[in-house]
Design a protein around this motif. Structure first.
Motif, PDB file in Angstrom:
ATOM      1  N   LEU A  49      51.505  38.188  34.373  1.00  0.00           N
ATOM      2  CA  LEU A  49      51.063  36.634  33.962  1.00  0.00           C
ATOM      3  C   LEU A  49      52.502  36.160  33.386  1.00  0.00           C
ATOM      4  O   LEU A  49      52.912  35.039  33.717  1.00  0.00           O
ATOM      5  CB  LEU A  49      50.251  36.766  33.340  1.00  0.00           C
ATOM      6  CG  LEU A  49      48.759  36.784  33.842  1.00  0.00           C
ATOM      7  CD1 LEU A  49      47.533  36.763  33.117  1.00  0.00           C
ATOM      8  CD2 LEU A  49      48.611  35.654  35.247  1.00  0.00           C
ATOM      9  N   ARG A  50      53.176  36.928  32.568  1.00  0.00           N
ATOM     10  CA  ARG A  50      54.306  36.718  31.620  1.00  0.00           C
ATOM     11  C   ARG A  50      55.398  36.351  32.796  1.00  0.00           C
ATOM     12  O   ARG A  50      55.945  35.076  32.882  1.00  0.00           O
ATOM     13  CB  ARG A  50      54.741  37.632  30.777  1.00  0.00           C
ATOM     14  CG  ARG A  50      55.810  37.175  29.808  1.00  0.00           C
ATOM     15  CD  ARG A  50      56.190  38.109  28.856  1.00  0.00           C
ATOM     16  NE  ARG A  50      57.226  37.523  27.968  1.00  0.00           N
ATOM     17  CZ  ARG A  50      58.356  38.007  27.756  1.00  0.00           C
ATOM     18  NH1 ARG A  50      58.764  38.842  28.827  1.00  0.00           N
ATOM     19  NH2 ARG A  50      59.441  37.459  27.188  1.00  0.00           N
ATOM     20  N   SER A  51      55.521  37.309  33.440  1.00  0.00           N
ATOM     21  CA  SER A  51      56.608  37.260  34.687  1.00  0.00           C
ATOM     22  C   SER A  51      56.316  35.921  35.529  1.00  0.00           C
ATOM     23  O   SER A  51      57.333  35.112  35.842  1.00  0.00           O
ATOM     24  CB  SER A  51      56.823  38.472  35.388  1.00  0.00           C
ATOM     25  OG  SER A  51      57.306  39.415  34.732  1.00  0.00           O
ATOM     26  N   GLY A  72      44.993  27.236  36.558  1.00  0.00           N
ATOM     27  CA  GLY A  72      43.645  26.712  37.159  1.00  0.00           C
ATOM     28  C   GLY A  72      43.043  27.913  37.940  1.00  0.00           C
ATOM     29  O   GLY A  72      41.712  28.044  37.962  1.00  0.00           O
ATOM     30  N   GLN A  73      43.877  28.645  38.482  1.00  0.00           N
ATOM     31  CA  GLN A  73      43.410  29.777  39.509  1.00  0.00           C
ATOM     32  C   GLN A  73      42.873  30.864  38.494  1.00  0.00           C
ATOM     33  O   GLN A  73      42.477  32.152  39.112  1.00  0.00           O
ATOM     34  CB  GLN A  73      44.401  30.205  40.159  1.00  0.00           C
ATOM     35  CG  GLN A  73      44.643  29.309  41.251  1.00  0.00           C
ATOM     36  CD  GLN A  73      45.985  29.569  42.222  1.00  0.00           C
ATOM     37  OE1 GLN A  73      45.843  30.751  42.613  1.00  0.00           O
ATOM     38  NE2 GLN A  73      47.096  28.866  42.514  1.00  0.00           N
ATOM     39  N   LEU A  74      43.168  30.921  37.013  1.00  0.00           N
ATOM     40  CA  LEU A  74      42.602  32.056  36.396  1.00  0.00           C
ATOM     41  C   LEU A  74      40.953  31.772  36.061  1.00  0.00           C
ATOM     42  O   LEU A  74      40.234  32.563  35.466  1.00  0.00           O
ATOM     43  CB  LEU A  74      43.313  31.877  34.742  1.00  0.00           C
ATOM     44  CG  LEU A  74      44.522  32.525  35.058  1.00  0.00           C
ATOM     45  CD1 LEU A  74      45.028  32.310  33.470  1.00  0.00           C
ATOM     46  CD2 LEU A  74      44.521  33.918  35.273  1.00  0.00           C
ATOM     47  N   GLU A  75      40.348  30.471  36.476  1.00  0.00           N
ATOM     48  CA  GLU A  75      38.962  30.326  36.559  1.00  0.00           C
ATOM     49  C   GLU A  75      38.301  31.284  36.937  1.00  0.00           C
ATOM     50  O   GLU A  75      38.620  31.779  38.372  1.00  0.00           O
ATOM     51  CB  GLU A  75      38.543  29.036  36.995  1.00  0.00           C
ATOM     52  CG  GLU A  75      37.218  28.541  36.755  1.00  0.00           C
ATOM     53  CD  GLU A  75      36.950  27.157  37.189  1.00  0.00           C
ATOM     54  OE1 GLU A  75      35.853  26.762  37.118  1.00  0.00           O
ATOM     55  OE2 GLU A  75      37.908  26.541  37.529  1.00  0.00           O
ATOM     56  N   TYR A  99      40.235  36.283  32.588  1.00  0.00           N
ATOM     57  CA  TYR A  99      41.320  35.486  31.498  1.00  0.00           C
ATOM     58  C   TYR A  99      41.043  33.937  31.714  1.00  0.00           C
ATOM     59  O   TYR A  99      41.819  33.385  31.404  1.00  0.00           O
ATOM     60  CB  TYR A  99      42.858  35.781  32.131  1.00  0.00           C
ATOM     61  CG  TYR A  99      43.185  37.147  32.182  1.00  0.00           C
ATOM     62  CD1 TYR A  99      43.220  37.841  30.955  1.00  0.00           C
ATOM     63  CD2 TYR A  99      43.254  37.916  33.129  1.00  0.00           C
ATOM     64  CE1 TYR A  99      43.619  39.215  30.811  1.00  0.00           C
ATOM     65  CE2 TYR A  99      43.409  39.283  33.263  1.00  0.00           C
ATOM     66  CZ  TYR A  99      43.621  40.016  32.144  1.00  0.00           C
ATOM     67  OH  TYR A  99      43.837  41.330  32.037  1.00  0.00           O
ATOM     68  N   SER A 100      39.951  33.665  32.082  1.00  0.00           N
ATOM     69  CA  SER A 100      39.187  32.385  32.051  1.00  0.00           C
ATOM     70  C   SER A 100      39.511  31.721  30.709  1.00  0.00           C
ATOM     71  O   SER A 100      39.779  30.474  30.426  1.00  0.00           O
ATOM     72  CB  SER A 100      38.023  32.024  32.719  1.00  0.00           C
ATOM     73  OG  SER A 100      37.044  32.788  31.835  1.00  0.00           O
ATOM     74  N   ASP A 101      39.590  32.463  29.680  1.00  0.00           N
ATOM     75  CA  ASP A 101      39.572  32.001  28.202  1.00  0.00           C
ATOM     76  C   ASP A 101      41.118  31.516  28.147  1.00  0.00           C
ATOM     77  O   ASP A 101      41.432  30.335  27.475  1.00  0.00           O
ATOM     78  CB  ASP A 101      39.201  32.865  27.180  1.00  0.00           C
ATOM     79  CG  ASP A 101      39.958  34.121  27.442  1.00  0.00           C
ATOM     80  OD1 ASP A 101      40.330  34.530  28.465  1.00  0.00           O
ATOM     81  OD2 ASP A 101      40.205  34.856  26.176  1.00  0.00           O
ATOM     82  N   LEU A 102      42.003  31.997  28.835  1.00  0.00           N
ATOM     83  CA  LEU A 102      43.471  31.448  28.562  1.00  0.00           C
ATOM     84  C   LEU A 102      43.511  30.258  29.276  1.00  0.00           C
ATOM     85  O   LEU A 102      44.107  29.181  28.859  1.00  0.00           O
ATOM     86  CB  LEU A 102      44.666  32.174  29.593  1.00  0.00           C
ATOM     87  CG  LEU A 102      44.789  33.498  28.872  1.00  0.00           C
ATOM     88  CD1 LEU A 102      45.581  34.328  29.917  1.00  0.00           C
ATOM     89  CD2 LEU A 102      45.493  33.614  27.627  1.00  0.00           C
ATOM     90  N   LEU A 103      42.522  29.755  30.440  1.00  0.00           N
ATOM     91  CA  LEU A 103      42.631  28.522  30.986  1.00  0.00           C
ATOM     92  C   LEU A 103      42.109  27.414  29.921  1.00  0.00           C
ATOM     93  O   LEU A 103      42.697  26.592  29.834  1.00  0.00           O
ATOM     94  CB  LEU A 103      41.503  28.656  32.045  1.00  0.00           C
ATOM     95  CG  LEU A 103      41.419  27.171  33.027  1.00  0.00           C
ATOM     96  CD1 LEU A 103      42.758  26.538  33.208  1.00  0.00           C
ATOM     97  CD2 LEU A 103      40.502  27.509  34.163  1.00  0.00           C
TER      98      LEU A 103
END
Length: 86
Positions: A25-27, A69-72, A76-80
């Motif tokens: 994700l960082r990359s 938005g694609q993390l929903e 990792y939806s909490d990052l969203l």
């Protein structure tokens, strides 16, 4: 580690999957932030919770918001939710 019945191995395997995702994700986000084309050419580490297909789809997003938005519906939806506050 995944085949081990040891509870410590399961914890370590979960940690390693999360760490792989963090690196990917960082990359990905750095690639999108620096122009998008860099993100599309990334090779992602296998073995994380996020599938290679999802990561490639996120890399093709037009901007950070679309990628987040694609993390929903993922682990990792909490990052969203955090991202949407900003």
């Amino acid at each position: 580690l995944e085949r081990s019945e040891d509870s410590n191995a399961a914890i370590l395997a979960e940690y390693l999957r999360s760490e792989i995702d963090r690196i990917n994700l960082r990359s990905l986000f750095l690639g999108i932030e620096t122009g998008g084309e860099a993100a599309r050419g990334l090779a992602f580490l296998p073995g994380g919770k996020l599938s290679q297909n999802r990561l490639r789809s996120m890399a093709a997003a037009s901007d950070l918001g679309a990628a987040f938005g694609q993390l929903e519906g993922t682990a990792y939806s909490d990052l969203l939710e955090e991202y949407l506050q900003y």
